[in-house]
Design an enzyme around this catalytic site. Structure first.
Site: not given
Lengths: 299, 299
Positions: B82, B164, B166, B169, B171-173
């Site tokens: 996905h 947030g 530009r 993150h 690891t968290a994208g």
């Protein structure tokens, strides 16, 4: 989905608000019981309380209501248009969710026996909980009302109670305890001024004249709206669903060249009955209320 | 009737049960929040959590889920069928009871802003909460996925987040936060083996080819059952009700000499949508879910 039993006690007091408040307070005092509605009718001098609970706390709520009514209502001083024989006059239990009519009959018997024993009030089981065929009909149970029953219960074997003493309580009278399916009040209005059409269709569909089971129907004229109405009570939608009644009326109306103006649901209708109508329309074979989003949320 | 907002976060972890459990636990830790469903898909390596709450605690539940996902999921190590761009990938809010889509857009914005600020994750508002027309469609927002967005967000103005930093993150994208109406998956099966009939009717009714708004429809063959199917997603039943869709398909089928075999509701359907169908069948002008007995009881 929590188990839900509805209880709809009718009390013989519709004028003194403080009395009704105290009775309702006593019902509400049971943890888990929820009072949905209280309707005081001053002309009938009668109040109808609707509350719900599970199989256990609904019994305690009903008993506390009966006990409060016995303390606060004296039938010797009661006058009103509505026939009555008890301070707590009738006490029906209704299966809503996760409970069967059979279980409600058991609940009615437990509460009836307790009212008889602890409050010394004679109790008659009626409707689905009737122990004798002629007591299915509440009118037979209440014949003569408080004043008439006071005499009859002493000598007429057919009037002996199902539980409790063979004499009415001196102030609280006698109580009818029963069980029934939820009632659906459903009307269909017809684009016709001919009352005979409505009366004729009502006769075709109602159980008492050979129509569909659990259907009571009468024809009325809606003078202000230049229409006639088939007014119905559906007493068990699991036997005769609303959709089937509507289709039968539609067929009868068509046969008489009359169009349906609109349907009306008066008051409340169980979720399962609504789902049945929707499933019929959408030709869905297996659609249940467990597919309703809110039922999952509330369950 | 309690105010109910549904939230359906999709997390990029569908294999490690202990991770999904910890995320769900963090959502469930908010008093008043109720988790209805958790579906882990190992092939997609993705989990879909469905929970409900009121306007306030649904926000807290969503934020705690986002925070847990940021701690536990590293997208650099994530592989699955996905498409995804975030540890918490998408976060839609859905109005169920006593709350409007507009209020859900406000909720989405509050949560989105908080995720961006406190978790340093870029947030894109999508569907009804989109701030730019091309972000209504999630596919546009997620184009290039985590790996592609990591580059694009630095230089392509059209990929700058709504809230947030530009930069994604590490690891968290990035996360897409949105609002939408409840989806109804509705199929109508036709007594025909001719796939062209189903495809043709689907084209007639779906919004994208000039049919009814908020209807997505495709035609399929049900080989095993010798039938064809019009398979639909209704994305706003308050704009295009189920009954209207059914009647349109009935008309199109009749015009082609084809009979409807049956309808199917897949999964859940909101109470109001069921009431609408019932009202249409019974020709009731004013029937609302407030007449449903259980709604009174649960409210």
């Amino acid at each position: 989905m929590p188990v839900t039993v509805e209880c709809v006690p009718n009390f013989s007091e519709g004028r003194r608000k403080e009395v009704v408040d105290r009775i309702v307070f006593s019902i509400r005092s049971v943890p888990g019981v929820k009072v949905l509605d209280v309707e005081m009718d001053p002309d009938h001098n009668r109040s109808v309380v609707t509350f719900v609970g599970n199989k256990e706390n609904v019994q305690e709520g009903a008993f506390r209501g009966a006990r409060a009514a016995r303390e606060l209502i004296d039938l010797n001083k009661h006058k009103g248009q509505h026939p009555r024989m008890g301070a707590l006059d009738v006490l029906p239990f209704v299966p809503i969710t996760g409970v069967t009519l059979t279980e409600c009959i058991e609940i009615a018997n437990k509460v009836g026996a307790r009212i008889a024993k602890e409050l010394k009030i004679p109790v008659y089981m009626y409707e689905a909980a009737a122990k004798k065929p002629d007591r299915k009909n509440l009118e037979n149970v209440r014949r003569g009302e408080f004043e008439g029953l006071r005499e009859a219960i002493l000598k007429d074997e057919s009037r002996f109670p199902d539980y409790g003493p063979r004499m009415v309580h001196p102030t609280a009278g006698a109580t009818a305890v029963g069980a029934r399916m939820p009632l659906i009040a459903f009307n269909v209005n017809l684009k016709s001024k001919d009352l005979a059409v409505a009366k004729d269709i009502a006769k075709k569909v109602r159980a008492s004249s050979g129509g569909m089971p659990n259907v009571k129907a009468l024809g009325f004229s809606l003078e202000n709206r230049s229409m006639v109405q088939v007014s119905m009570n559906l007493t068990d939608y699991t036997v005769t669903p609303v959709s089937k009644v509507f289709e039968a009326i539609q067929k009868e109306a068509e046969a008489r060249g009359v169009e349906i103006a609109e349907g009306e649901i008066i008051g409340l209708i169980p979720l399962d009955a609504v789902c049945d109508v929707a499933a019929r329309f959408l030709k869905i074979n297996s659609f249940g209320s467990n597919q309703v989003l809110e039922r999952r949320i509330w369950g």
